[in-house]
Design an enzyme around this catalytic site. Structure first.
Site, PDB file in Angstrom:
ATOM      1  CE  LYS A  62      36.329 -16.299  15.941  1.00 53.89           C
ATOM      2  NZ  LYS A  62      37.072 -15.055  16.123  1.00 53.89           N
ATOM      3  CB  CYS A  79      37.195 -13.833  12.087  1.00 51.59           C
ATOM      4  SG  CYS A  79      38.150 -13.125  13.463  1.00 51.59           S
ATOM      5  CG  ASP A 101      33.969 -13.417  15.200  1.00 49.45           C
ATOM      6  OD1 ASP A 101      33.613 -14.533  15.626  1.00 49.45           O
ATOM      7  OD2 ASP A 101      35.170 -13.061  15.173  1.00 49.45           O
TER       8      ASP A 101
END
Ligand SMILES: [Zn+2]
Length: 225
Positions: free
Chosen positions: A126, A171, A25
């Site tokens: 995602k 994450c 990310d």
């Protein structure tokens, strides 16, 4: 709160084609200037770019993930008429609500342009299911819907994953744990990850959970190629 660089316990490692680098990310919304900025997120762009180049050059696999939400996602405080970081406990959502972030197709959802996308074998998106969040690169937060990453890595002969990026307590944490649960040796590169620190115990809780799942920790300087 534990300083994450103090927990390194893996020792040194030589990277081979059985290793994968998971870059989690590294998107504009998570970097200072974005809507859900992680303090220091900008400082790890260059070190991660260097790792991507090194892993790629030595036959290892490089995967980047992208948080990728439709407008009105249930993880957004605005969807509930609440404030960002308010607590929430809903299946697949929480423990806190977030500012709107990483909306599909926006600049905030783009990977940082200084990351060398040409050294990336695959991008896993995602969080695109409207009522379920996905902190992990492997499983959505319902803990059963797979992204396909586990099979991709297994099919490529990967045995060990090195996880870095944003954010350490969300994450990165859940990706490392789910990777370990999927049978990969999982190591977090602590100097190439930064934490959200919300709620206040999130970093210590993440470390406890990762240690319980045999996730280990190293510094980028511990890796040789
Ligand atoms: Zn998100």
């Amino acid at each position: 709160m534990t300083q994450i660089h103090t927990i390194n316990n893996y020792g040194t490692a030589t990277i081979t084609r059985h290793d994968a680098l998971l870059v989690i990310d590294m998107q504009y919304d998570f970097i200072p200037g974005g809507s859900l900025p992680v303090a220091g997120g900008d400082t790890i762009v260059k070190p991660i770019a260097h790792l991507m180049e090194q892993f790629f050059a030595h036959g290892a696999t490089v995967v980047c993930t992208q948080d990728w939400h439709p407008k009105g996602h249930r993880s957004f405080a605005s969807t509930h008429g609440k404030n960002p970081y308010d607590p929430i406990h809903e299946p697949g959502i929480g423990p806190v609500l977030w500012p709107d972030h990483c909306v599909i197709g926006t600049k905030g959802a783009s990977l940082h342009e200084e990351l060398p996308a040409h050294f990336c074998h695959a991008i896993v998106r995602k969080g695109y299911t409207i009522n379920i969040d996905s902190y992990s690169a492997f499983l959505e937060n319902d803990k059963k819907t797979a992204t396909g990453l586990s099979g991709y890595l297994s099919n490529r002969g990967i045995k060990r994953i090195f996880v870095c990026g944003l954010a350490f307590d969300y994450c990165v944490h859940f990706s490392a744990v789910d990777g370990a649960r999927a049978g990969f040796e999982a190591v977090v590169i602590t100097d190439c990850s930064k934490a959200v620190n919300s709620p206040a115990t999130s970093v210590d809780d993440a470390i406890t959970d990762m240690e319980a799942h045999n996730v280990r920790f190293c510094a980028s300087a511990d890796l040789s190629f």
